[in-house]
Structure formats: structure tokens, C-alpha cells
Design a protein around this motif. Structure first.
Motif, PDB file in Angstrom:
ATOM      1  N   LEU A 158       0.845  -1.199   0.000  1.00 57.24           N
ATOM      2  CA  LEU A 158       0.000   0.000   0.000  1.00 57.24           C
ATOM      3  C   LEU A 158       0.881   1.251   0.000  1.00 57.24           C
ATOM      4  N   PRO A 159       0.428   2.337  -0.642  1.00 59.80           N
ATOM      5  CA  PRO A 159       1.169   3.610  -0.548  1.00 59.80           C
ATOM      6  C   PRO A 159       1.022   4.190   0.852  1.00 59.80           C
ATOM      7  N   ALA A 160       2.111   4.755   1.365  1.00 63.82           N
ATOM      8  CA  ALA A 160       2.070   5.325   2.716  1.00 63.82           C
ATOM      9  C   ALA A 160       1.072   6.467   2.817  1.00 63.82           C
ATOM     10  N   SER A 161       0.812   7.148   1.696  1.00 61.98           N
ATOM     11  CA  SER A 161      -0.128   8.274   1.714  1.00 61.98           C
ATOM     12  C   SER A 161      -1.548   7.838   2.055  1.00 61.98           C
ATOM     13  N   LEU A 162      -1.839   6.544   1.888  1.00 62.10           N
ATOM     14  CA  LEU A 162      -3.183   6.052   2.165  1.00 62.10           C
ATOM     15  C   LEU A 162      -3.503   6.149   3.658  1.00 62.10           C
ATOM     16  N   ALA A 163      -2.472   6.091   4.514  1.00 56.30           N
ATOM     17  CA  ALA A 163      -2.707   6.194   5.959  1.00 56.30           C
ATOM     18  C   ALA A 163      -3.337   7.538   6.314  1.00 56.30           C
ATOM     19  N   ALA A 164      -2.885   8.618   5.659  1.00 58.10           N
ATOM     20  CA  ALA A 164      -3.451   9.945   5.928  1.00 58.10           C
ATOM     21  C   ALA A 164      -4.895  10.014   5.469  1.00 58.10           C
ATOM     22  N   THR A 165      -5.205   9.371   4.341  1.00 56.86           N
ATOM     23  CA  THR A 165      -6.581   9.346   3.840  1.00 56.86           C
ATOM     24  C   THR A 165      -7.498   8.632   4.826  1.00 56.86           C
ATOM     25  N   VAL A 166      -7.028   7.491   5.324  1.00 55.69           N
ATOM     26  CA  VAL A 166      -7.825   6.715   6.265  1.00 55.69           C
ATOM     27  C   VAL A 166      -8.018   7.472   7.579  1.00 55.69           C
ATOM     28  N   ALA A 167      -7.011   8.206   8.001  1.00 59.30           N
ATOM     29  CA  ALA A 167      -7.087   8.924   9.280  1.00 59.30           C
ATOM     30  C   ALA A 167      -8.175   9.989   9.285  1.00 59.30           C
ATOM     31  N   LYS A 168      -8.580  10.480   8.104  1.00 62.06           N
ATOM     32  CA  LYS A 168      -9.595  11.534   8.015  1.00 62.06           C
ATOM     33  C   LYS A 168     -11.022  10.992   8.086  1.00 62.06           C
ATOM     34  N   GLN A 183     -13.885   1.706   3.446  1.00 65.05           N
ATOM     35  CA  GLN A 183     -13.917   1.086   2.116  1.00 65.05           C
ATOM     36  C   GLN A 183     -14.314   2.109   1.049  1.00 65.05           C
ATOM     37  N   ARG A 184     -15.195   3.047   1.415  1.00 67.82           N
ATOM     38  CA  ARG A 184     -15.674   4.030   0.435  1.00 67.82           C
ATOM     39  C   ARG A 184     -14.582   5.014   0.017  1.00 67.82           C
ATOM     40  N   VAL A 185     -13.563   5.221   0.842  1.00 66.44           N
ATOM     41  CA  VAL A 185     -12.531   6.208   0.497  1.00 66.44           C
ATOM     42  C   VAL A 185     -11.283   5.559  -0.099  1.00 66.44           C
ATOM     43  N   LEU A 186     -11.252   4.249  -0.206  1.00 61.40           N
ATOM     44  CA  LEU A 186     -10.064   3.596  -0.769  1.00 61.40           C
ATOM     45  C   LEU A 186      -9.962   3.923  -2.257  1.00 61.40           C
ATOM     46  N   PRO A 187      -8.779   4.345  -2.724  1.00 65.10           N
ATOM     47  CA  PRO A 187      -8.651   4.857  -4.089  1.00 65.10           C
ATOM     48  C   PRO A 187      -8.554   3.777  -5.168  1.00 65.10           C
ATOM     49  N   SER A 188      -8.444   2.512  -4.791  1.00 64.45           N
ATOM     50  CA  SER A 188      -8.241   1.457  -5.799  1.00 64.45           C
ATOM     51  C   SER A 188      -9.082   0.239  -5.459  1.00 64.45           C
ATOM     52  N   PRO A 189      -9.640  -0.424  -6.474  1.00 66.07           N
ATOM     53  CA  PRO A 189     -10.376  -1.676  -6.216  1.00 66.07           C
ATOM     54  C   PRO A 189      -9.451  -2.814  -5.777  1.00 66.07           C
ATOM     55  N   ASP A 190      -8.128  -2.593  -5.897  1.00 60.66           N
ATOM     56  CA  ASP A 190      -7.171  -3.609  -5.466  1.00 60.66           C
ATOM     57  C   ASP A 190      -6.907  -3.551  -3.965  1.00 60.66           C
ATOM     58  N   TYR A 191      -7.514  -2.561  -3.270  1.00 60.23           N
ATOM     59  CA  TYR A 191      -7.384  -2.458  -1.817  1.00 60.23           C
ATOM     60  C   TYR A 191      -8.717  -2.846  -1.174  1.00 60.23           C
ATOM     61  N   GLU A 192      -8.656  -3.358   0.038  1.00 61.78           N
ATOM     62  CA  GLU A 192      -9.876  -3.724   0.739  1.00 61.78           C
ATOM     63  C   GLU A 192      -9.744  -3.430   2.229  1.00 61.78           C
ATOM     64  N   ALA A 193     -10.898  -3.186   2.845  1.00 64.02           N
ATOM     65  CA  ALA A 193     -10.956  -2.989   4.297  1.00 64.02           C
ATOM     66  C   ALA A 193     -11.737  -4.151   4.898  1.00 64.02           C
ATOM     67  N   GLU A 217     -17.203  -1.938  14.413  1.00 63.77           N
ATOM     68  CA  GLU A 217     -16.223  -2.382  13.409  1.00 63.77           C
ATOM     69  C   GLU A 217     -16.804  -2.322  12.000  1.00 63.77           C
ATOM     70  N   THR A 218     -18.012  -2.846  11.838  1.00 60.61           N
ATOM     71  CA  THR A 218     -18.595  -2.920  10.498  1.00 60.61           C
ATOM     72  C   THR A 218     -18.891  -1.533   9.930  1.00 60.61           C
ATOM     73  N   ALA A 219     -19.381  -0.632  10.783  1.00 55.63           N
ATOM     74  CA  ALA A 219     -19.663   0.732  10.305  1.00 55.63           C
ATOM     75  C   ALA A 219     -18.376   1.418   9.877  1.00 55.63           C
ATOM     76  N   LEU A 220     -17.312   1.278  10.679  1.00 49.36           N
ATOM     77  CA  LEU A 220     -16.037   1.904  10.339  1.00 49.36           C
ATOM     78  C   LEU A 220     -15.432   1.276   9.093  1.00 49.36           C
ATOM     79  N   ARG A 221     -15.568  -0.044   8.971  1.00 53.35           N
ATOM     80  CA  ARG A 221     -15.060  -0.701   7.760  1.00 53.35           C
ATOM     81  C   ARG A 221     -15.735  -0.150   6.513  1.00 53.35           C
ATOM     82  N   ASP A 222     -17.056  -0.008   6.564  1.00 48.69           N
ATOM     83  CA  ASP A 222     -17.785   0.493   5.391  1.00 48.69           C
ATOM     84  C   ASP A 222     -17.371   1.916   5.044  1.00 48.69           C
TER      85      ASP A 222
END
Length: 831
Positions: free
Chosen positions: A74-84, A226-236, A218-223
Motif C-alpha cells: 500500500l502507498p504510505a499516503s493512504l494512511a493519511a486518507t484513512v485517518a480523516k 472502504q468508500r474512500v479507498l482509491p483502488s479496487p485492489d485495496y480492501e478494508a 467495526e462494520t460501520a467503520l469498515r464500510d
């Protein structure tokens, strides 16, 4: 109850046949339950607090093996996206890869045993609390787990080297962490930037873990994530799913271990059933007059059957109880064995209801089933037989036995053949069981001619004791066959395994001679290495003419994951690996692929064909078939151009180095070893070393199987003791008469020993014959998978015949001594 108490020794010998099989079952269940509990504790600890894990999707099965470099990242920049994302608490990007510590003795801690984990140091992670020192803060600093430090002889402040998938790193140990019980795995932690640079790639993470703020599920946070992940190759995924997947993966491993060990438990129980059946058959025959008297005074057939089965229940209960206790001891032994190979287990054993339930179920059911047919025969004794001096047990005709035995044997052979043909190991196991049962049913018919031949030398060599021993063995072929059948099963399996191992070793030797043209092969004892730097070091050694670096990888072609080798000098494979091109060229360019003839045929490929290959990084590239080569076991089925491989991996995985020299002598080998001194995990092997290394692995596996099968052979030996002991009781008057007319004690002992040896040799001949047939059948079935040379280890099989004779002698020691010590007058008066 009266009969059990009156014959305590007989009870003990019969129950012991149950004990060993039940001990194997109980020990396996206790041990695997213990492993499961410890892994559950480990995963609940290491995944504690994680609500969501963000990870790249697996692209190629097997592509994320032991080192994280082969897995997508995963790109390290994705951590900042998830943190928001609303509801997110703490976010941590994890770095995982391969790292092994070198001890003060210059050896890699862990070797090829438990995993050697490299990771980033997280000061807020409570999974690995600091025991001494501090966490690493910059390049050249590491924290290692306490157990690895103890094995390496390192403490805070010491300098050492760490092996990674690249040049070894000189580091200073700044911290010792408590890793808990990681089952022998080692942990080496770097600061995050250094971990990314050494284990993955700058700016990349293996995964991202997230904790949730209070009140967010957990499930609410996962959903939301998942909506902010920039690629279909990533999953939560939720933390619960992450932990369940870890447990499921371990569960598959534990299931394999459990099944593997239980197979041998079933074999031991199967052999024990023959002993129980034979013992109760003899007991019923010896008590036929007593049972007839019971019938005469009013006992019904059902009551007689129940009385005999009641004895079987008593034997089964005693054997199961002792077997359960012995199983706990076996579980302790298995734990020590795993500790010795590096998979360390702490704490005590886990004892649940399952071992207790299965121990009594298996022990008592097998005993009762084995005793059922003798009990039924006992019930058929007519009451009027009590008035006769001699009572003969009702015997079925051998014709029916031959017919049924032949049908069972043929059915078993068909099922075993289907299993070997790829229909499943379960079918093969059922087929083998039916073959053994069928041959055991046919054994009384086979016994007469075989025993006559084997014992033909007895009268000439051993005179009267030899003649009497042969006649005793021939007197009751059913009993001789039943006793020998137990030994037959163990020796058949051991012999078949030895035929397969000898064929495998002969095939390996031929394959190395056929495809290994290099003088030396360099490989890693640890699990991953980068061959570029070692190859450069070896090329500077005087006398080295050619160095070919081999890399290992996988790509997905359609729905299948395929393995391949890649090399920096494909043309050199003609000299180093005897590459023989059938068509095309070894000039691969940037996208070329070589395939062997079987692959070209099965996949309908030819020179010029293109294949869309999806690599572990998630990208797809077209590779071009540049050539087709003759099947080569060393190279496998595919050789890919190195640029095509390097374009899709951050850290290439080495398979080995192939080296050609002007003169392959001790001086040249030492020169190569000196050049590789900076790489302590690499070993230099010549052709004979390569053969020995692979053959040693085969030998170790065969030794393990033989040791596990030894239990069935021990049970068979007990069966011979039991049969002879009961036979001596049955022939008390006869032995007394022999002693009265001048037979010495020494001659009596010799007669019993020779009879025992004859029974054991009959079982050995039968078992080894079946084993050789099975071994040849298995070798033919897998000949297209590399085991293409048939080798029958005659000397080993002869050794097993001698072993059987020794077992016969040992089994007869106590019955022979007992027979020789009989009081002659009492023996003559015995009824």
C-alpha cells in the motif's frame, strides 16, 4: 468379571494392543488442542484493539509467501486518507518482511525452521513490550525479541548483522522486547523508515491497522473506510475477520498435523484389532467345554455372546484408560519434539473432553467389534457337546473365506488404484485397508504352502524341535495367519515407503546428473535472499568461468497461478543446467518466456504465442514465448526474462546461483566460500552435495514415517507373545508328554522360539511382498511427477526379514521359558 480377574496377565497383554492405538489418538488430540489454544492466545494478543485492517487484495496465490516483498503493498499516503474518516482512532502503517539475526557464532538464528519476521517498531504497540533498552530510532539500530537474543548470545549495545532480502546489514542492538510465545519465530524491529527501505520500498506499507473511536462499530467503520479507498485492489476488513482468517490459516495447518498423526493411530488400532480377534478366538476355543456346559445348564446363546462381549468391554475399558494416560505423555513428547525443531511451545497442555470421549469410543468399540465374531462362534456350541471329552469349535469352510477374501482384495486394489490416479487420498486409504483385510482373510490358505517352504530347513538344521515347531505352525493355519497378519500390515507399509523413497532418491540422482551441469550451486539456509550481490562477489573469484543467478516468482495466467524462474543470463543455462531447446531461442529480451514441452502441449503454446500474465503487484503484462525446451527438473516448467520479473517486484527473491569453474577442486570451493563470507546464510554445494541434501530430506521423512509405523510393529510383536502364551496353555498336556518322553527344557524353549520365528517370517514375507507391489504401483502412478526411476532396496528389505526373525525370537522368550518350566506330572494331568 470372573474370567477377567482370573487371567490378569492375559488381560494385560490383550489390553496393551488397545493401549498403544488409543494413546496415539489421545496424544494427537491433546497436542493439537494445545497448539490451537496457544495460537488463539497469540492472535487475540497481537490483533487486540484492531477494528479495521486495510490491505491489498491477494492477486496471485502463493505470491505473498514468507517475505512481504512478494506481496502487493500500500502507498504510505493512504494512511493519511484513512485517518480523516469519521470514527477513526489510531492509524498505523505496518511494515512486514524477512529479517534474520546472526548470532555471535556467525550462524543465523532460526535457520530454516520457524519464521524470521522483520517489522517496524511501533512505540505505542503493546504486543511487544520493551524488556531492556529502547526502541530503534534510526538506521543501524534494531530491537530483537528476548528468545532470539538469548539464542544469538546478544545483549543491548552489541553489534551484529541482520540478514534481509538484500545485502546483510550491520546493526546495533538497542532494545530487547518480550514477544511472548511466538512458537519459535524471531522478531527484528527497525524504525519505520528503515524498515520500509530494507524490507519493502520507501513510502510503502504492508497493511494499515485502525482502531475505532468510542461508540463506532467495526462494520460501520469498515464500510466508511472502504468508500474512500482509491483502488479496487485495496480492501478494508474488520478486526474480527482479520483474527478469524489468521486462526483459520493456522487451523488448516493443525488439521493437517492432526490428520497426519491420526492416520498412524488408525493403523495401530487396525493392527490391534487383529490381536484382539485372535486372542478371543483362542480363548473361546480353549473354553469350549466350559461354554458348552453353560449351554447345557440353561444359558441361552444371547447370554453366552454377552458374557464373551462383556470380557471384551472390560479389556477395552482398561486399555482405553491406560491409553488415555499414555496419550498425555505422548503429547508431552510431541511438544518436546516441536521445541527441538524450533517451534517452541510454552505453558502446560490443554486437556478437553474430546480426547477422553474419543479414547473410550475408539478403544471400546474396536475391542467389542473385534471380539464379536468369536463371541458369536462361542454361542453356537451345542449343549450336548458338554458330554464329550473333546469339543470342536464350529469352523466355516475356507472356500467361503477364499471367495470373500478375493472379492475384498480386488475391490481394495481397484479403490487404491483410483486413489493413486488422483481421486483422493481418502479413497487410497480405504483401498489399502480393504487390501490388507482381504489378504488377511486369504492368509490361512496361503499359510500352509508358505510356512512349509520357509520351515523346510527346520528338520535338517534343528532336528526334532524344528520339526515340531513347523508342525505346530501348520496345525492351525487360521491362528498362524491371524497372528502373522498384524506384522504383515506394519511391514507392508514400511516396505512400500522404502520402495518409494529408494525410487525418489534414484530419480533425484538421475535428474541432477541429467540437468545439473554446473560445478557448484549456492542456496540460502534462510528463507529469502537477493542473488545479485552474491553473484557479483563470486564472479571475482579466480577460476570461476560462469555465474548464473536464478530468481523465483509467480504469475497468474488465466485462473491458474504458475511458478517460474528468471535469470540474468538465459544463454548460460545451456551450460549450467543443460538447457536443450526444441524450438525457438534463449534470447529472451525484456518480455521473453521459455516453456518446457509438457507445458507447451498442455497450454497449447508455441514460439510466438503471447500470455497475459498478472503479477503479485496487481499489474498485467504480456509475455512472449521465445522458445520451447525439453523437460528439465532443475529449471521447472517456465523461465522468464529477468527484466519482466524485476518490473513487478520491489525486492526480487533468489532461488540460487549456478557456478561453472575451470577446475572444481577444494581450493576453488574455498575461494567461493571466502567470497560469500559476508552472507552467512548462503551455502556452497557441489553436485554430490546437492544430491545428498535432497536425499537427506527424503531420508528424514522416511525415518519419521518408519518411527510412527513402528508402533504397529510393536503391537504385532505383542500379538505373537499373546498367541504363543495362549498356545502354550492350550498345549499344556502335549508339552508335558513331550517332557515325559525325554524332551529337555532347552529343546522345549527352542521349539517355541522356532515356531515364533516361523510365524514372524510368514508375516514378513507376506507384508514385504505386498509392500513392494504397492511401492511399485505408487512409483508408476507418480512417474510423470519426477519419480521416474524404480528402485527396490533389496538389502533394506532383507534387513526387515532379519528384523522379523529377531521379533519372533524376542516374542517367544517369555512363552518359551514358561513352557520349559512346567511341572511334568501336572502338565500330563491337565485338561
Amino acid at each position: 468379571m470372573r474370567n477377567l480377574v482370573a487371567h490378569k496377565l492375559r488381560l494385560a497383554l490383550t489390553a496393551f494392543a488397545v493401549v498403544l492405538g488409543v494413546a496415539f489418538v489421545a496424544g494427537t488430540l491433546v497436542f493439537t488442542d494445545t497448539m490451537s489454544r496457544q495460537f488463539d492466545q497469540l492472535f487475540s494478543k497481537t490483533g487486540k484493539g484492531v477494528a479495521v485492517q486495510v490491505r491489498p487484495k491477494k492477486v496471485v496465490d502463493g505470491g505473498d509467501g514468507q517475505n512481504g516483498a512478494e506481496a502487493p503493498t500500500l502507498p504510505a499516503s493512504l494512511a493519511a486518507t484513512v485517518a480523516k474518516v469519521p470514527g477513526v482512532g489510531r492509524v498505523h502503517g505496518s511494515v512486514n518482511g524477512f529479517a534474520a539475526v546472526v548470532g555471535k557464532n556467525g550462524k543465523v538464528v532460526g535457520g530454516s525452521g520457524a519464521p524470521q519476521l522483520g517489522t517496524d517498531w511501533d512505540p505505542d504497540n503493546r504486543d511487544f513490550p520493551m524488556k531492556a533498552g529502547r526502541g530503534p530510532t534510526g538506521p543501524g539500530e534494531v530491537a530483537i525479541d528476548a528468545k532470539a537474543a538469548a539464542k544469538a548470545g546478544l545483549k543491548v549495545g552489541d553489534q551484529t548483522r541482520v540478514i534481509i532480502q538484500g545485502p546483510p546489514q550491520t546493526v546495533t542492538v538497542v532494545g530487547i522486547v518480550d514477544s511472548g510465545n511466538l512458537m519459535g519465530a524471531t522478531v527484528t524491529a527497525f524504525d519505520q523508515r528503515t524498515a520500509q527501505r530494507l524490507l519493502l520500498k520507501p513510502g510503502r506499507f504492508s497493511d494499515i491497522t485502525v482502531t475505532a473511536q468510542g461508540g463506532v462499530s467495526e462494520t460501520a467503520l469498515r464500510d466508511r473506510i472502504q468508500r474512500v479507498l482509491p483502488s479496487p485492489d485495496y480492501e478494508a476488513i474488520t478486526g474480527t475477520k482479520m483474527r478469524d482468517e489468521n486462526k483459520s490459516e493456522v487451523g488448516r495447518i493443525l488439521s493437517f498435523i492432526r490428520t497426519f498423526l491420526l492416520v498412524f493411530a488408525v493403523i495401530s488400532i487396525f493392527v490391534g484389532a487383529f490381536i484382539i480377534f485372535n486372542t478371543f478366538s483362542m480363548l473361546v476355543a480353549q473354553r469350549s467345554r466350559e461354554l458348552a456346559l453353560l449351554r447345557a445348564v440353561g444359558a441361552s446363546r444371547r447370554q453366552v455372546t454377552r458374557a464373551v462381549l462383556g470380557e471384551a468391554i472390560g479389556v477395552g475399558f482398561v486399555g482405553s484408560t491406560i491409553g488415555l494416560a499414555a496419550g498425555v505423555g505422548l503429547a508431552l513428547l510431541l511438544r518436546q519434539l516441536f521445541n527441538a525443531i524450533g517451534a517452541e511451545f510454552g505453558g502446560g497442555l490443554t486437556f478437553t473432553y474430546k480426547p477422553v470421549l474419543w479414547s473410550y469410543a475408539v478403544g471400546m468399540v474396536v475391542t467389542v467389534v473385534a471380539a464379536y465374531f468369536p463371541a458369536r462362534r462361542a454361542a453356537k456350541i451345542p449343549p450336548v457337546a458338554a458330554m464329550r471329552d473333546d469339543v470342536a469349535m464350529p469352523q466355516r469352510s475356507l472356500r467361503i473365506r477364499v471367495l470373500v477374501g478375493s472379492l475384498v482384495t480386488v475391490a481394495g486394489a481397484v479403490l487404491a488404484g483410483l486413489g493413486l490416479g488422483g481421486s483422493g487420498l481418502a479413497l487410497l486409504g480405504v483401498g489399502l485397508g480393504l487390501v490388507f483385510l482381504g489378504v488377511a482373510m486369504l492368509a490361512p490358505v496361503i499359510a500352509r504352502p508358505v510356512v512349509k517352504v520357509i520351515g523346510s530347513v527346520y528338520p535338517r538344521v534343528f532336528r526334532t524341535p524344528g520339526r515340531l515347531a513347523r508342525q505346530n505352525a501348520l496345525r492351525n493355519p487360521r491362528r498362524t495367519a491371524a497372528t502373522a497378519s498384524a506384522l504383515m500390515i506394519g511391514l507392508a507399509l514400511v516396505s512400500g515407503i522404502n520402495v518409494m523413497s529408494a525410487s525418489a532418491k534414484a530419480s533425484i540422482s538421475r535428474q541432477v546428473d541429467k540437468s545439473f551441469a554446473a560445478d557448484y550451486f549456492v542456496s540460502a539456509t534462510a528463507r529469502a535472499f537477493s542473488p545479485a550481490e552474491p553473484a557479483q562477489a563470486v564472479r571475482s573469484v579466480p577460476g570461476v568461468e560462469l555465474v548464473t543467478a536464478l530468481y523465483a516468482g509467480r504469475f497468474a495466467a488465466g485462473k491458474k497461478a504458475e511458478s517460474f524462474l528468471a535469470t540474468d543470463r538465459p544463454e548460460d543455462l545451456k551450460r549450467a543446467a543443460r538447457l536443450s531447446l526444441v524450438s525457438g531461442s534463449a534470447e529472451l529480451g525484456d518480455d521473453g518466456l521459455l516453456v518446457d514441452e509438457p507445458t507447451a502441449t498442455s497450454d497449447h503454446l508455441q514460439v510466438g504465442s503471447t500470455i497475459p500474465a498478472r503479477f503479485p503487484d496487481g499489474k498485467t503484462a504480456s509475455v512472449r514465448v521465445a522458445g520451447v525446451y525439453a523437460k528439465n527438473p532443475l529449471l521447472g516448467s517456465r523461465v522468464l526474462a529477468l527484466p519482466a520479473y524485476l518490473a513487478h517486484t520491489d525486492r526480487p527473491t533468489g532461488n540460487g546461483l549456478m557456478i561453472k569453474t575451470a577446475k572444481a577442486d577444494a581450493a576453488t570451493k574455498k575461494g567461493i566460500e571466502r567470497a560469500l563470507s559476508a552472507f552467512p546464510d548462503l551455502q556452497v554445494q557441489d553436485q554430490s552435495d546437492v544430491k545428498k541434501s535432497v536425499q537427506k530430506s527424503v531420508d528424514q521423512f522416511v525415518t519419521l514415517l518408519t518411527v510412527l509405523l513402528a508402533l504397529s510393529i510393536i503391537i504385532a510383536g505383542l500379538g505373537i507373545i499373546n498367541t504363543l502364551a495362549l498356545s502354550v496353555i492350550e498345549r499344556t498336556r502335549e508339552i508335558g508328554l513331550l517332557r515325559a518322553i525325554g524332551t529337555s527344557r532347552r529343546q522345549t524353549r527352542r521349539m517355541i522360539r522356532l515356531e515364533s520365528v516361523l510365524i514372524a517370517l510368514f508375516g514378513a514375507v507376506l507384508g514385504i511382498g505386498i509392500g513392494v507391489v504397492f511401492g511399485v504401483g505408487v512409483q508408476r502412478a507418480v512417474s510423470d511427477q519426477g519419480v521416474n526411476v524404480l528402485s527396490v532396496p533389496v538389502s533394506t528389505l532383507v534387513g526387515y526379514v532379519v528384523l522379523a526373525a529377531v521379533i519372533g525370537v524376542l516374542a517367544a522368550l517369555w512363552p518359551a521359558w514358561r513352557a520349559s518350566r512346567m511341572d511334568v506330572l501336572r502338565a500330563i494331568a491337565f485338561e
